[in-house]
Design a protein around this motif. Sequence first.
Motif, PDB file in Angstrom:
ATOM      1  N   UNK A  59       0.822  -1.216   0.000  1.00 36.98           N
ATOM      2  CA  UNK A  59       0.000   0.000   0.000  1.00 36.98           C
ATOM      3  C   UNK A  59       0.856   1.267   0.000  1.00 36.98           C
ATOM      4  N   UNK A  60       1.923   1.266   0.795  1.00 36.58           N
ATOM      5  CA  UNK A  60       2.743   2.468   0.956  1.00 36.58           C
ATOM      6  C   UNK A  60       4.024   2.435   0.127  1.00 36.58           C
ATOM      7  N   UNK A  61       4.204   1.379  -0.655  1.00 32.19           N
ATOM      8  CA  UNK A  61       5.399   1.215  -1.476  1.00 32.19           C
ATOM      9  C   UNK A  61       6.668   1.421  -0.637  1.00 32.19           C
ATOM     10  N   UNK A  62       6.799   0.571   0.366  1.00 31.75           N
ATOM     11  CA  UNK A  62       7.878   0.660   1.357  1.00 31.75           C
ATOM     12  C   UNK A  62       9.220   0.308   0.726  1.00 31.75           C
ATOM     13  N   UNK A  63      10.257   1.076   1.081  1.00 38.02           N
ATOM     14  CA  UNK A  63      11.621   0.818   0.599  1.00 38.02           C
ATOM     15  C   UNK A  63      12.383  -0.126   1.509  1.00 38.02           C
ATOM     16  N   UNK A  64      12.138  -0.064   2.810  1.00 41.34           N
ATOM     17  CA  UNK A  64      12.855  -0.922   3.752  1.00 41.34           C
ATOM     18  C   UNK A  64      11.999  -1.097   5.006  1.00 41.34           C
ATOM     19  N   UNK A  65      12.034  -2.310   5.561  1.00 40.67           N
ATOM     20  CA  UNK A  65      11.344  -2.627   6.811  1.00 40.67           C
ATOM     21  C   UNK A  65      12.386  -2.713   7.918  1.00 40.67           C
ATOM     22  N   UNK A  66      12.112  -2.045   9.042  1.00 41.64           N
ATOM     23  CA  UNK A  66      13.003  -2.134  10.209  1.00 41.64           C
ATOM     24  C   UNK A  66      12.213  -2.740  11.360  1.00 41.64           C
ATOM     25  N   UNK A  67      12.712  -3.867  11.881  1.00 43.03           N
ATOM     26  CA  UNK A  67      12.087  -4.575  12.991  1.00 43.03           C
ATOM     27  C   UNK A  67      12.979  -4.411  14.223  1.00 43.03           C
ATOM     28  N   UNK A  68      12.450  -3.776  15.261  1.00 39.77           N
ATOM     29  CA  UNK A  68      13.251  -3.520  16.454  1.00 39.77           C
ATOM     30  C   UNK A  68      13.121  -4.613  17.510  1.00 39.77           C
TER      31      UNK A  68
END
Length: 510
Positions: free
Chosen positions: A278-287
């Motif tokens: 939906x947001x055309x994400x470039x990178x996912x960060x999981x903390x």
Amino acid sequence: MARDPFRAAVVRMRHHYRARSTAPVSTLAAAPHPYTRVLGLLAVVVLGAWLGLLIVGSVRTPVGPMDTTMTLRPSLSGGTKINVSPLGALELNSHVAPVRLDVDVDQLDPERSQALVKHPERLSGLQDEVTGDVAAGTRELAVRSCVAVVSGATALGLAVYRRPRRALAAGGLALALLAASGISAYATWNPKSVLEPKFSGLLSSAPSVVGDARSIVTEFDVYQQELARLVTNVTKLYDATSTLPVYQPNPATIRVLHVSDVHLNPASWHIIGSLVEQYEIDVIIDSGDTMDHGTAAENGFLDPVSDLGAPYVWVRGNHDSTVTQAYMKGLKNVHVLDEGSAVNVGGLRIAGTGDPQFTPDRSRPTGGRAAEELAGIRLASALRDQQRAGTPVDIAVAHDPNAARQTDGTVPLVLAGHVHHRVNELLKLGTRLKVEGSTGGGGLRAVQNEKPEKVRASVLYLDRATRHLQAWDEITLGGLGLTTAEVSRHLPEENLASPSPSPTVSDASP
């Protein structure tokens, strides 16, 4: 002749006993307390004014191609609510007063909307048209509201007190209260509230209603301009009928999806995948805290990470073991950070460290806060080394906020999780700390809570040239058994204080 004195005596006795029966035993017993009278009058005024607004306080007015109904409603917090049926609603923190402005979009006029679709050049003049429509509707609403509150309070005052003078006093007081509310709304009016709207319903899944982050930061500096933008996009939404418009990303904006504390909730992968698309994400960060007990038996749960549609950057949480970390390193498209290591991905340089403690059930002694702060100090040292080497880090990641806070002054933005609620804090030396809630809704442990824990994630928008945070969307979904969805847009304080100049119309995405 003898009966006349007797009759006169009877009349005198009747007057005497009537006077005694109606006379107060004491002044305090007979007359109501002044505070009671005041509270009673206020109750009559407020109830009467509310009834008046409810019955005759609405104004139907066209706003561009839409037919709307504007209404004032009593409210403890004020603000503006725009209901776009059946798509949902937008809430704006536009003012502080005991009245809220409700704007209901009743329908889209087919002729006016088709004229805009067939002749896009008319959109350039829509701003002036909308501004004029809103001004005319607001004036009419103000007059009608005055009449409504005065009439309602006066009518109810007459019904309660049965005295014209008291009823007129109630009407006058209602008018004075409405005037005071108007002055309060005017004094606290915040035209930039449109930069931080709260969405609900289908609108929460259509970020293009207000454009992308860069457009919001740079395009609008007055309320009327943003309202014109909103009308234009709502027109396009209705024209699209059953399909929501495609979100057009701005090439100068990097989109980061921040997730945390999944805790073995398999639904999280579907949610994350949907947000990436939906947001055309470039990178996912999981903390961190992707697992619950960190056992090898849980490792198969991590396999969908490779197919989420964007690079996945991960740090270990206190529920993730070194076994979990080793398995994550073997997955395609996953970047594991620890002890200050850094990676270039999605146009950003990201560094992070795993949680120094492994406490899945809190059964073993831990180093507590001191251990977290020590890990954060080591991360800060690694960040300074990167700076001296000419490869400064854009985003740092740690699981525990106590560790993340130690990076203040060494990086513009640091992300964390662990506490299952959001924190947005500008630290003393200029680093912004953003703590995400649980993207897994607390995982399976959520069923132990009295109320379901909500699912939370955030989309961060960063400028591709400066890699500075421009805005972020906080996405909140209902937890177990709930189906609500809400998106709130936020801007850093510096962007709210001094928005950039507006770009040309051709730069604006729909």
